[in-house]
Design an enzyme around this catalytic site. Structure first.
Site, PDB file in Angstrom:
ATOM      1  CB  SER A   3      77.796   0.177 -30.716  1.00 35.87           C
ATOM      2  OG  SER A   3      78.877  -0.163 -29.879  1.00 35.87           O
ATOM      3  CB  SER A  22      82.695   3.427 -26.331  1.00 31.60           C
ATOM      4  OG  SER A  22      81.903   3.590 -25.170  1.00 31.60           O
ATOM      5  CD  GLU A  23      80.241  -1.171 -23.757  1.00 30.06           C
ATOM      6  OE1 GLU A  23      79.857  -1.592 -22.650  1.00 30.06           O
ATOM      7  OE2 GLU A  23      81.216  -0.403 -23.893  1.00 30.06           O
ATOM      8  CG  ASN A  24      78.689   5.516 -25.678  1.00 25.59           C
ATOM      9  OD1 ASN A  24      79.759   4.922 -25.767  1.00 25.59           O
ATOM     10  ND2 ASN A  24      78.631   6.814 -25.485  1.00 25.59           N
TER      11      ASN A  24
END
Length: 339
Positions: free
Chosen positions: A182, A140-142
């Site tokens: 990320s 996940s990008e976060n």
């Protein structure tokens, strides 16, 4: 060369600060707070607790005190969950024959053992419920690597969310980090598969999926980075048409997320590969369909494939159950899949 942006103030939020101003974050709440602390002339941190020196182990300090100018402890506030998303009891149950469920079933075949994948909200994330017999690590990008299923009621944590702000869980062996790390994974091509929805896809693989002019837009998120990374396979899942309007077009009319970035389109009716220098290549047709039928859902021209019309006409000869569709299909053959 573009110059870096330096703000006068950086406002960040952390879990704890010690008396020197060292900060630590909890679970996925790091996000972009860590890099933002170094991006302003004055950094002001809101924290939940101020602890004595030494209470935060040195290896757990995420933002050193040199970046922090002021600390404010906020008390009595409730951590709110913006998108409470819980695990459904029937997750992984038999799907219906609706267009959405047909896409989910087909999308699940794109996963391979040992893959690192980033999945968009909706159909891509739901397809993960049907991963079976293989190991796929979700990113996940976060700042999460090793996403688990949505939490059961009572297990949700406001500090553990995905990039879409949905409550999530993490699996054993997972890791948590800041968003800049990320995006380093993403831009470096370390993510094998990006699967996301689309508003429009063009014949040469342009993608529009982040805004419709005139409607409120919170932001494009990480989609531009995800689809623009070399070495990452980009699969778009979407219904073939929307309210009778074409979604697969010679050219996109909506603002673009990326140009020439899509590798595959999966709809409830068929599957297209996007081949450089060729355009759309029809590689799979849902049972009961034919190439003319899918042409009608595309406002343009689909590259013909030898035997395509024969494949559509003679389903008994080429009929292949969905579960047996081979990955790495030969492009000269159109398969008929049963959903």
């Amino acid at each position: 060369m573009e110059e870096a942006i330096l703000g006068d103030f950086s406002f960040i939020k952390a879990h704890k600060a010690d008396e020197a101003g060292n900060l630590t974050f909890r679970l996925s709440a790091n996000n972009f707070n860590q890099p933002m602390a170094s991006a302003g002339k004055i950094t002001i941190a809101e924290v939940e607790e101020i602890v004595p020196l030494g209470a935060i182990p040195a290896e757990d300090v995420h933002v050193p005190c040199i970046y922090v100018d002021r600390v404010i402890m906020r008390t009595g506030h409730e951590k709110r969950i913006e998108k409470l998303t819980l695990q459904k009891e029937d997750a992984g149950a038999q799907l219906s024959d609706s267009p959405k469920d047909r896409i989910i079933r087909r999308a699940a075949l794109e996963f391979t053992d040992g893959m690192f994948a980033n999945l968009g909200i909706g159909i891509p994330m739901m397809a993960a419920n049907y991963i079976s017999g293989i190991t796929v690590t979700l990113q996940s990008e976060n700042g999460i690597l090793g996403l688990g299923p949505f939490p059961r009621p009572g297990e949700q944590d406001p500090d553990l969310i995905n990039a879409g702000k949905q409550t999530v869980t993490i699996l054993p062996g997972s890791s948590l980090f800041s968003s800049d790390i990320s995006f380093g994974m993403i831009r470096g091509g370390h993510v094998d598969l990006t699967m996301l929805g689309g508003l429009q896809v063009s014949a040469n693989g342009d993608l529009a999926n982040w805004m419709i002019p005139g409607k409120m837009v919170k932001g494009m998120g990480g989609a531009m980075d995800l689809v623009g990374s070399k070495g990452t396979t980009v699969v778009v899942t979407m219904e073939h048409t929307a309210r009778g309007s074409h979604k697969i077009l010679p050219e996109c009319t909506l603002p673009l997320t990326g140009t020439r970035v899509v590798d595959k389109i999966i709809t409830e009716k068929c599957v297209f590969d996007v081949v450089e220098g060729v355009g759309l290549v029809l590689v799979e047709i849902a049972e009961g369909g034919n190439t003319r039928h899918h042409q009608a859902g595309y406002c343009g021209w689909i590259r013909g494939i030898p035997g395509a019309e024969a494949a559509a006409a003679d389903q008994d000869q080429l009929s292949t159950p969905l579960g047996d569709v081979e990955r790495g299909r030969r492009r000269h053959q159109v398969r008929i899949f049963s959903l």
